[in-house]
Design a protein around this motif. Structure first.
Motif, mmCIF file in Angstrom:
data_model
loop_
_atom_site.group_PDB
_atom_site.id
_atom_site.type_symbol
_atom_site.label_atom_id
_atom_site.label_comp_id
_atom_site.label_asym_id
_atom_site.label_seq_id
_atom_site.Cartn_x
_atom_site.Cartn_y
_atom_site.Cartn_z
ATOM 1 N N THR A 118 0.849 -1.193 0.000
ATOM 2 C CA THR A 118 0.000 0.000 0.000
ATOM 3 C C THR A 118 0.881 1.239 0.000
ATOM 4 O O THR A 118 1.801 1.354 0.815
ATOM 5 C CB THR A 118 -0.924 0.029 1.228
ATOM 6 N N GLY A 119 0.579 2.154 -0.894
ATOM 7 C CA GLY A 119 1.299 3.421 -0.942
ATOM 8 C C GLY A 119 0.521 4.507 -0.226
ATOM 9 O O GLY A 119 -0.705 4.441 -0.119
ATOM 10 N N VAL A 120 1.247 5.515 0.270
ATOM 11 C CA VAL A 120 0.614 6.628 0.978
ATOM 12 C C VAL A 120 1.134 7.950 0.422
ATOM 13 O O VAL A 120 2.345 8.176 0.372
ATOM 14 C CB VAL A 120 0.895 6.576 2.497
ATOM 15 N N VAL A 121 0.204 8.804 0.003
ATOM 16 C CA VAL A 121 0.557 10.157 -0.433
ATOM 17 C C VAL A 121 0.030 11.166 0.569
ATOM 18 O O VAL A 121 -0.852 10.862 1.365
ATOM 19 C CB VAL A 121 -0.020 10.471 -1.836
ATOM 20 N N ALA A 122 0.570 12.370 0.516
ATOM 21 C CA ALA A 122 0.020 13.479 1.301
ATOM 22 C C ALA A 122 -1.128 14.098 0.524
ATOM 23 O O ALA A 122 -1.089 14.174 -0.709
ATOM 24 C CB ALA A 122 1.109 14.519 1.558
ATOM 25 N N ASP A 164 -0.932 -2.604 -4.617
ATOM 26 C CA ASP A 164 -2.335 -2.987 -4.425
ATOM 27 C C ASP A 164 -3.265 -1.800 -4.201
ATOM 28 O O ASP A 164 -4.412 -1.822 -4.646
ATOM 29 C CB ASP A 164 -2.439 -3.948 -3.234
ATOM 30 N N ASP A 165 -2.785 -0.769 -3.515
ATOM 31 C CA ASP A 165 -3.671 0.351 -3.199
ATOM 32 C C ASP A 165 -2.840 1.574 -2.846
ATOM 33 O O ASP A 165 -1.670 1.456 -2.458
ATOM 34 C CB ASP A 165 -4.575 -0.022 -2.017
ATOM 35 N N ILE A 166 -3.438 2.749 -2.997
ATOM 36 C CA ILE A 166 -2.821 4.004 -2.567
ATOM 37 C C ILE A 166 -3.848 4.782 -1.755
ATOM 38 O O ILE A 166 -4.998 4.934 -2.170
ATOM 39 C CB ILE A 166 -2.331 4.853 -3.764
ATOM 40 N N VAL A 167 -3.432 5.253 -0.584
ATOM 41 C CA VAL A 167 -4.298 6.056 0.278
ATOM 42 C C VAL A 167 -3.624 7.404 0.516
ATOM 43 O O VAL A 167 -2.456 7.605 0.163
ATOM 44 C CB VAL A 167 -4.580 5.345 1.612
ATOM 45 N N GLU A 168 -4.379 8.328 1.131
ATOM 46 C CA GLU A 168 -3.800 9.642 1.406
ATOM 47 C C GLU A 168 -4.007 10.031 2.866
ATOM 48 O O GLU A 168 -4.948 9.559 3.520
ATOM 49 C CB GLU A 168 -4.400 10.703 0.493
#
Length: 401
Positions: free
Chosen positions: A199-203, A249-253
């Motif tokens: 899982t990726g995380v952006v601001a 699989d997914d990216i959240v912020e």
């Protein structure tokens, strides 16, 4: 195409150069979330960030003749320090273009390794444009901070270390700026075990990669604004997006407030100094943007090069939000003994005064009145409620700020 073998080769090149950074259980998060949450502490890397891995691997792969002409980079700070360290090791010249707002600690870190620094532009992308122009005009080698196979392979060594320590890891949560770190980690992890979730995380203030991931096409941001300066990347690189679409699989912020909460949590509970970009993965787990219940999950703490002024501001706001500090404006009669009477009320309320300012000149005041701005240390929400009640009973007009 980057393969697991490329990443293993990078690991060999980095042997005896980088630190195999600690991977430790986060007991409070684990208990709160019903999971085994681990922290990969790459903020403890030699230059304070994972970026050393990719930068060093890139220079190690360069032809010596090309390397000796000098290298150029654009960076928000951490790639710059990694490349400056690598250039110092290989005894070649490095010129780094950085946004004008880059924290002083990162600029100083780059200079300490002997690299030349050029501060230009409002964000990474503007610094990048200036760096590319300089590269072409001076016939030097440009070292991209993320859109480069050797750099990505170097960053992927993080995943090898995690899996060596915890063979049955189920989920890795990774910060995303340009996408080099998550690309390397995802390629390595999925090659070893396709069932590992990435899982990726952006601001929220730099969400170009998330929008691109959801749309399956590059969508650049109009502007970026976030306390996570290390991932404040405006434009999306198609090459990195393709890797992410295939392996992630997914990216959240997460918001800046959530990032700040994670920075303070890591500082207070884990004694870790972490920058905004380095805290986003933990922020996503803390604020339940990622479902980790019942799983073994690793949060990547990618960097610790936070400006002390920003850290001070985050601590200050965090103390107020957690009811450990209270800021008040109190209206007093401007006469001898008035301030002493106010401090007596606060003393009886067991409130420790840490800052006080007296203003009798504001045009908002009636003649004969004064405003006292006062900051007190408190022991929680109930303590603050008691202080407000005691001030009311003593007849004070006040406002909590």
């Amino acid at each position: 195409m980057i393969t697991l073998n490329n990443i293993k080769e990078a690991k060999n090149k980095l042997q005896n150069i980088i630190q195999n950074t600690p991977l430790a259980l986060a007991p409070i998060l684990s208990k709160d979330l019903g999971a085994e949450v681990y922290l990969k502490k790459d903020n403890l890397q030699l230059t304070g960030s994972f970026k050393l891995r990719g930068a060093f691997n890139r220079l190690a792969c360069l032809n010596e003749e090309i390397r000796n002409k000098g290298v150029v980079a654009a960076s928000a700070g951490n790639h710059a320090q990694g490349l400056a360290f690598a250039a110092s090791h290989f005894k070649c010249e490095a010129t780094i273009f950085m946004p004008e707002a880059t924290p002083l600690t990162k600029v100083s870190g780059v200079k300490s390794f002997g690299a030349k620094v050029v501060l230009i532009g409002e964000n990474f992308d503007e610094a990048y444009e200036a760096a590319m122009k300089f590269t072409e005009e001076n016939n030097k080698e440009f070292i991209h901070p993320f859109a480069d196979d050797e750099v990505i392979a170097g960053q992927g060594t993080v995943a090898l270390e995690i899996i060596e320590d915890i063979e049955d890891i189920e989920h890795i949560v990774v910060p995303i700026g340009g996408g080099g770190l998550i690309s390397g980690i995802a390629i390595a992890a999925k090659a070893i075990n396709p069932n590992i979730r990435i899982t990726g995380v952006v601001a929220s203030g730099a969400r170009g990669m998330k929008e691109s991931f959801e749309s399956h096409m590059p969508i650049d941001s109009v502007a970026v604004k976030t306390i996570a300066d290390g991932i404040a990347v405006r434009d999306v690189t198609p090459k990195l997006l393709d890797i992410i679409l295939e392996h992630v699989d997914d990216i959240v912020e997460v918001t800046d407030n959530e990032i700040a909460n994670a920075i303070l949590f890591l500082l207070e509970k884990h004694k870790l100094v972490v920058e905004g970009a380095g805290a986003v993965a933990t922020a996503a787990i803390m604020h339940k943007k990622v479902d980790v219940e019942g799983s073994k999950v690793c949060s990547i703490i990618s960097g610790g090069n936070i400006d002390v002024t920003m850290l001070s501001l985050i601590i200050e706001k965090g103390l107020v939000k957690s009811y450990r500090k209270m800021n008040l404006i109190v209206t007093l009669m401007d006469k001898p003994g008035a301030l002493m009477n106010l401090t007596n009320v606060l003393t009886k309320s067991s409130a420790n005064i840490v800052q006080i300012d007296y203003d009798r000149n504001s045009i908002k005041l009636e003649f004969g009145e004064a405003h006292v701005t006062i900051a007190v240390e408190t022991k929680g929400e109930e303590h603050q409620k008691l202080i407000r009640e005691n001030l009311k009973q003593a007849g004070y007009r006040f406002k909590q700020i």
